[in-house]
Design an enzyme around this catalytic site. Sequence first.
Site, PDB file in Angstrom:
ATOM      1  N   HIS A   1       2.554   2.133  -7.142  1.00 43.09           N
ATOM      2  CA  HIS A   1       1.326   2.749  -7.649  1.00 43.09           C
ATOM      3  C   HIS A   1       1.543   3.288  -9.067  1.00 43.09           C
ATOM      4  CE1 HIS A   1       0.608   2.653  -3.321  1.00 43.09           C
ATOM      5  NE2 HIS A   1      -0.686   2.764  -3.592  1.00 43.09           N
TER       6      HIS A   1
ATOM      7  N   ASP B   1      -1.002  -0.225  -7.986  1.00 47.46           N
ATOM      8  CA  ASP B   1      -2.373   0.066  -7.555  1.00 47.46           C
ATOM      9  C   ASP B   1      -2.860   1.418  -8.078  1.00 47.46           C
ATOM     10  OD1 ASP B   1      -2.052  -2.263  -6.182  1.00 47.46           O
ATOM     11  OD2 ASP B   1      -2.489  -1.429  -4.200  1.00 47.46           O
ATOM     12  N   ASP B   2      -4.189   1.587  -7.932  1.00 44.09           N
ATOM     13  CA  ASP B   2      -4.901   2.867  -8.060  1.00 44.09           C
ATOM     14  C   ASP B   2      -4.990   3.414  -9.477  1.00 44.09           C
ATOM     15  OD1 ASP B   2      -5.066   2.594  -5.359  1.00 44.09           O
ATOM     16  OD2 ASP B   2      -3.895   4.357  -4.853  1.00 44.09           O
TER      17      ASP B   2
ATOM     18  N   HIS C   1     -12.091   3.017  -4.371  1.00 44.68           N
ATOM     19  CA  HIS C   1     -11.048   3.058  -3.346  1.00 44.68           C
ATOM     20  C   HIS C   1     -11.650   3.292  -1.951  1.00 44.68           C
ATOM     21  CE1 HIS C   1      -7.025   3.782  -1.600  1.00 44.68           C
ATOM     22  NE2 HIS C   1      -6.583   3.163  -2.672  1.00 44.68           N
TER      23      HIS C   1
END
Length: 343
Positions: free
Chosen positions: A300, A155-156, A210
């Site tokens: 992540h 993620d991210d 986000h």
Amino acid sequence: MTKWVWPVAIVCLLTAGCGVSNNKPYHDQRSAQNSHVDEVALADEPSVDSSRIDSTPLASPSIKPTQAPSEAPKATAQPQTTPTVAIPSPTPKTSQKKATQPEVSKKPSVAVQKNQGHVRISQKKLTLSQLAVKYPDTFKLRGSSQEKKVALTFDDGPDTRFTPKVLDTLKANHVKATFFVLGVKASSHPDVIRRMVNEGHVIGNHSYSHANLPKLTVDKFQNQIMSTESVLQGLIGYAPKLIRPPYGAINEEQVRWVADHHYLIVNWNVDSLDWKSLSSDQVLSNIMQQTKPGSIILQHSGGADSQDLSGTVQALEPLIIKLKAAGYTFVTVPELLHVTKSK
């Protein structure tokens, strides 16, 4: 002759006087007795005894001509009581209505409470696990446990600090993963997105900035998804079917919107907790302890400037080696869930 005149005269006078006096008391006594019956009937009206009503004779009296006038009131008293005793009969019905009145008034209040209880239940916020159970075709936490396959997800990203290193490790170990990227970062690092696609990885929608989706209005929530989709479609050539809400947080209304627009929510059932800037040993231990067939593993490849994802990068190759040795196969999320990568 004279001595018989006075006795005869006295007897006649007495006889005539008795006849006159008996006529008036007959009517007066009848009226007095009738009024007495009326008073008794009125006094008994609030509490009528049905046994008394049933036992009251209703036959009409017959007065014989030879009957003495003094007995006439006894014969005529019964027909006079018949209507007065029958009058109180509606009283029990009235008292029953009054007795049942509170029960009737309670019924609406019970229904309201049930309705209110139903409203409270429908408005109750479901947990993510409950949402996954309620919407099994739209909300996924894991794949099938019948196959010894797992999916690595990141993620991210993308960023230029950690994402390229993660891609290097995956490429060296011939593993394909799924990246849930942010629209704002994809716009800033389009080359990294293109590299992901060229090396066989799958792209998912992780919102634009986000945001905590349940706190957004409907319009802002939709804008987070659609803006990211617009950015990615221009870079990867398709609109991603997979959505992962930031923090895994989403509400039921948003889940329904996702379903209506043919997306698929993908969370996870294995959390590496690498976002806490953990060491590689801690990241590796967290994943190995939780992983089972069908697991979706959360890591992540990007984050805030204060986050150090070095532990994630360093733990990735040992993780791949250990899981392969345990008989696991690495697949992308669409392969694990048997869905398409595009909407």
